[in-house]
Write a protein that holds these residues in place. Structure first.
Motif, mmCIF file in Angstrom:
data_model
loop_
_atom_site.group_PDB
_atom_site.id
_atom_site.type_symbol
_atom_site.label_atom_id
_atom_site.label_comp_id
_atom_site.label_asym_id
_atom_site.label_seq_id
_atom_site.Cartn_x
_atom_site.Cartn_y
_atom_site.Cartn_z
ATOM 1 N N ALA A 81 127.091 -25.755 18.902
ATOM 2 C CA ALA A 81 127.761 -25.756 17.598
ATOM 3 C C ALA A 81 126.758 -26.016 16.470
ATOM 4 C CB ALA A 81 128.847 -26.836 17.571
ATOM 5 N N HIS A 82 127.047 -25.371 15.355
ATOM 6 C CA HIS A 82 126.253 -25.557 14.137
ATOM 7 C C HIS A 82 127.180 -26.107 13.067
ATOM 8 C CE1 HIS A 82 123.762 -24.436 10.637
ATOM 9 N NE2 HIS A 82 122.761 -24.487 11.493
ATOM 10 N N MET A 83 126.600 -26.851 12.142
ATOM 11 C CA MET A 83 127.419 -27.440 11.073
ATOM 12 C C MET A 83 128.233 -26.371 10.346
ATOM 13 S SD MET A 83 126.951 -30.684 11.212
ATOM 14 C CE MET A 83 127.627 -31.269 9.666
ATOM 15 N N SER A 84 127.657 -25.197 10.199
ATOM 16 C CA SER A 84 128.340 -24.128 9.460
ATOM 17 C C SER A 84 129.532 -23.541 10.228
ATOM 18 C CB SER A 84 127.362 -23.005 9.123
ATOM 19 O OG SER A 84 126.841 -22.459 10.309
ATOM 20 N N ASP A 85 129.715 -23.956 11.481
ATOM 21 C CA ASP A 85 130.872 -23.481 12.260
ATOM 22 C C ASP A 85 132.146 -24.233 11.905
ATOM 23 O OD1 ASP A 85 128.764 -23.173 15.191
ATOM 24 O OD2 ASP A 85 129.289 -21.649 13.681
ATOM 25 N N ALA A 86 132.037 -25.314 11.159
ATOM 26 C CA ALA A 86 133.229 -26.079 10.782
ATOM 27 C C ALA A 86 134.161 -25.204 9.961
ATOM 28 C CB ALA A 86 132.831 -27.314 9.991
ATOM 29 N N ALA A 87 135.362 -24.989 10.481
ATOM 30 C CA ALA A 87 136.304 -24.058 9.844
ATOM 31 C C ALA A 87 137.614 -24.110 10.616
ATOM 32 C CB ALA A 87 135.745 -22.632 9.864
ATOM 33 N N GLU A 88 138.559 -23.276 10.173
ATOM 34 C CA GLU A 88 139.822 -23.097 10.887
ATOM 35 C C GLU A 88 139.702 -21.787 11.670
ATOM 36 O OE1 GLU A 88 142.328 -25.399 9.913
ATOM 37 O OE2 GLU A 88 143.839 -24.711 11.340
ATOM 38 N N TYR A 89 140.138 -21.801 12.922
ATOM 39 C CA TYR A 89 140.038 -20.626 13.778
ATOM 40 C C TYR A 89 141.427 -20.196 14.214
ATOM 41 C CZ TYR A 89 135.039 -21.487 13.929
ATOM 42 O OH TYR A 89 133.717 -21.660 13.570
ATOM 43 N N PHE A 90 141.668 -18.885 14.104
ATOM 44 C CA PHE A 90 142.978 -18.342 14.455
ATOM 45 C C PHE A 90 142.851 -17.340 15.593
ATOM 46 C CE2 PHE A 90 145.550 -20.081 11.096
ATOM 47 C CZ PHE A 90 144.657 -20.307 10.056
ATOM 48 N N CYS A 91 143.671 -17.536 16.617
ATOM 49 C CA CYS A 91 143.790 -16.564 17.692
ATOM 50 C C CYS A 91 144.962 -15.656 17.345
ATOM 51 C CB CYS A 91 144.041 -17.305 19.011
ATOM 52 S SG CYS A 91 144.161 -16.239 20.458
ATOM 53 N N VAL A 92 144.796 -14.358 17.565
ATOM 54 C CA VAL A 92 145.809 -13.388 17.146
ATOM 55 C C VAL A 92 146.079 -12.415 18.284
ATOM 56 C CG1 VAL A 92 146.402 -11.620 15.450
ATOM 57 C CG2 VAL A 92 144.943 -13.542 14.784
#
Lengths: 111, 117
Positions: A81-92
């Motif tokens: 993991a990288h700091m820039s991976d911090a986010a919301e992730y959606f499976c569709v």
């Protein structure tokens, strides 16, 4: 009818450690499956998609996901993991005009 | 070279007002969508247009009226705004042929953050 369940609403990892975001789907047909990422105050960006070709799909930023029909899963992983991976992730899950979003998993990356 | 653009980016307005959000895509796509994302990040499809024709109309109050003047534009007009309309509204587009082939990818705009006071 289709549905998608993201098993964790929040995942927290340390920088440099592996990431696993879990997604299970339900579909009467052979679906297409996607992972989208949404960074804070931004729109959704496609990470990767599965459309009945190779079951291991590689996406952007080092992410990949494996389609497992027997487990009806499409988990998203990243080795480090990288700091820039911090986010919301959606499976569709998608079939024709029916596109269903999961509730999202918020990924936090600690230094 | 923006692919899917929305205006305005932010919209703060009073209850009861009428407002419009515009969406344009320069990807040559022929299907466009409007989604609503609530405060819990839940995304829900509202409308879809294919070649200017309405093809999806989910259970949305009729205060919401989409308009597609051409394939590249899908605007959303909201009458008599209510507090519960506060959300982020996303526009998206895709190619019909990809959808029919089961390989649709939707491209999203940056979102319009609507706050109704």
């Amino acid at each position: 009818a289709q549905s998608v369940t993201q098993l964790d609403s929040h995942v927290s990892v340390s920088e440099g450690t592996p990431v696993l975001l879990r997604c299970n789907y339900s579909s009467s047909y052979s679906p297409s499956l996607f992972w989208y990422v949404q960074h804070p105050n931004k729109g959704l960006q496609l990470l990767l998609k599965y459309t009945s070709a190779a079951t291991l799909v590689k996406g952007i930023n080092g992410f990949e996901a494996e389609f497992k029909k027997s487990e009806t899963s499409f988990h998203l992983t990243k080795p480090s993991a990288h700091m820039s991976d911090a986010a919301e992730y959606f499976c569709v899950v998608s079939r024709s005009l029916d596109m269903r979003f999961g509730a999202g998993t918020r990924l936090t990356v600690k230094p | 070279d923006t692919a899917v653009s929305q205006t305005p980016k932010y919209l703060v307005t009073q209850m009861g007002n009428d407002k419009s959000i515009k969406c344009e895509q320069n990807l040559g796509h022929d299907t466009m969508y409007w989604y609503k994302q609530d405060s819990k990040k839940f995304l829900k499809i509202m409308f879809s247009y294919n070649n200017k024709e309405l093809i999806i109309n989910e259970t949305v109050p009729n205060r919401f009226s989409p308009k597609s003047p051409d394939k590249a534009h899908l605007n959303l007009h909201i009458n008599s705004l209510e507090l519960g309309d506060s959300a982020v509204y996303f526009c998206a587009s895709s190619k019909t042929q990809d959808r029919l082939a089961g390989e649709e990818t939707q491209y999203f705009g940056p979102g319009t953050r609507l706050l109704v006071l």
